[in-house]
Enzyme design. Structure first.
Site, PDB file in Angstrom:
ATOM      1  CD  GLU A 197      -2.998  -0.810  -0.033  1.00 56.81           C
ATOM      2  OE1 GLU A 197      -3.045   0.311  -0.561  1.00 56.81           O
ATOM      3  OE2 GLU A 197      -3.692  -1.770  -0.418  1.00 56.81           O
TER       4      GLU A 197
ATOM      5  CE1 TYR B  19      -6.579   3.172  -0.035  1.00 59.25           C
ATOM      6  CE2 TYR B  19      -4.184   3.221   0.188  1.00 59.25           C
ATOM      7  CZ  TYR B  19      -5.333   2.646  -0.331  1.00 59.25           C
ATOM      8  OH  TYR B  19      -5.228   1.542  -1.122  1.00 59.25           O
TER       9      TYR B  19
ATOM     10  CG  ASP C  10      -7.523   3.395  -4.359  1.00 55.29           C
ATOM     11  OD1 ASP C  10      -8.733   3.450  -4.706  1.00 55.29           O
ATOM     12  OD2 ASP C  10      -6.733   2.564  -4.828  1.00 55.29           O
TER      13      ASP C  10
ATOM     14  CB  CYS D 284     -14.970   1.960 -13.080  1.00 59.47           C
ATOM     15  SG  CYS D 284     -15.947   3.474 -12.851  1.00 59.47           S
TER      16      CYS D 284
ATOM     17  CB  CYS E  88     -20.858   1.188 -18.681  1.00 61.58           C
ATOM     18  SG  CYS E  88     -20.147   2.778 -18.158  1.00 61.58           S
TER      19      CYS E  88
ATOM     20  CB  CYS F  85     -19.520  -2.047 -14.861  1.00 62.79           C
ATOM     21  SG  CYS F  85     -19.469  -1.525 -13.133  1.00 62.79           S
TER      22      CYS F  85
ATOM     23  CB  CYS G  41     -23.468   3.177 -12.356  1.00 62.56           C
ATOM     24  SG  CYS G  41     -22.375   4.571 -12.698  1.00 62.56           S
TER      25      CYS G  41
END
Length: 353
Positions: free
Chosen positions: A50, A133, A151, A203, A210, A213, A219
């Site tokens: 991370e 985060y 993030d 995305c 889309c 997705c 959405c």
């Protein structure tokens, strides 16, 4: 707190989290820091990845992460490593304050927690360099704690799902609240990683896919035909321009290197000496040797977060004014010095000039 087994797929009630986790169970990226189903996540690997991934791509981090854990396989070995070795190993990843905080956090885990990472978000926030985060990501992924992980990929997904049109960075509180609303109580770590994978592969910033997705039905931005416009961003301010000079002192196949001050840009890194970084070209100001200096008809330009830097290049065969201020390094082995990208690029131009 001990790390928990990576959660196995578990059905959830309907909603975007359930749909996303079903997709993730089939399409999760195979990354060296991720545990396989049934394995115990390694908090050290989660934390290290991370930190490395902040403002750096997965493609760039993957080989560096693998080399790092081969050299320092756990937090105790990292805590015991010399600062200069760690900073040299970090060279090229940028944002060098991350490396300095990495060392501080590793030593705090060893000194204050017996070499075991604390397992709650609140305790992780107490470690040096672990912001909101990183602490949330480690708590969720390594320890199974419900934490809200946001993030840049998650920001983009959530801004589109909820059609949040306030420009960044002002939109961040609303995006976090919306992420909180869809973060499940179980498998929060898998959910966070699924959101990251979705933002990375489907995305995307431009031309989101889309039709592929798993949460397209949820959405609002897709329904309104504005997905590609989100998240909105405030206009960028033009970064100021600064100038400086990099000095190359060569003797008997060696070049003079210094260590930059611990505080400030590129702190603690080996580097070629430079003069001041100012609004005007400083020429040979604060040159580390009397010379005579030869100025190359070339410059190196590097972008920092808050300004652009253009550095002139100068070389000499003289002696450094302060022989205790640096070290002679074999030019043929300069690749092992761990120079930051800016100085490595300058060295490539200077050593053959």
């Amino acid at each position: 707190m001990d790390a928990k087994l990576s959660s196995s797929p578990a059905p959830l009630d309907g909603g975007p989290a359930a749909r996303l986790l079903t997709w993730y169970d089939r399409h999760a990226r195979d990354l060296p820091w991720r545990s396989k189903p049934g394995e115990v996540p390694d908090p050290y690997c989660v934390w290290l990845s991370e930190v490395m991934l902040q403002q750096t791509t997965v493609a760039a981090v993957t080989p560096r992460f693998t080399a790092w854990v081969a050299r320092w396989p756990d937090v105790a070995s990292l805590a015991a490593a010399p600062d200069e070795d760690i900073m040299a190993a970090w060279a090229g990843l940028g944002y060098y304050a991350r490396a300095r905080n990495l060392v501080k956090a590793a030593r705090a885990v060893v000194a204050e927690h017996g070499g075991r990472f604390p397992g709650t978000e609140a305790e992780l926030r107490e470690l040096p360099g672990l912001g909101a985060y990183t602490a949330a990501a480690v708590a969720a992924i390594a320890f199974g704690e419900r934490a809200v992980v946001v993030d840049s990929n998650v920001e983009r997904v959530v801004a589109r799902v909820f059609a949040i049109q306030t420009p960044l960075p002002a939109a961040r509180p609303a995006i976090r609240d919306a992420t909180d609303r869809i973060t499940p109580d179980t498998r929060a770590g898998d959910f966070a990683q699924a959101m990251m994978d979705l933002g990375s592969s489907i995305c995307t910033v431009k031309k989101p896919q889309c039709l592929l997705c798993p949460i397209a039905v949820d959405c609002r931005a897709r329904a309104e035909g504005i997905a590609e416009t989100l998240p909105a961003k405030a206009p960028k301010k033009k970064r100021p321009y600064r100038h400086g000079t990099i000095f190359w002192i060569e003797r008997d196949g060696h070049v003079w290197l210094v260590r930059r001050p611990d505080k400030g840009l590129l702190g603690g890194m080996r580097a070629l000496p430079t003069g001041p970084w100012t609004d005007e070209r400083p020429g040979l100001a604060d040159a580390p040797a009397e010379g005579p200096w030869v100025m190359l008809n070339d410059t190196v330009v590097h972008g920092f977060t808050h300004f652009e830097l253009e550095l002139a290049l100068a070389r000499t065969g003289g002696e450094p004014a302060d022989p205790d201020a640096g070290e002679w390094w074999p030019i043929k082995d300069l690749g092992t010095a761990g120079l930051p990208t800016l100085f490595a690029r300058a060295a490539d131009r200077l050593k053959g000039a």
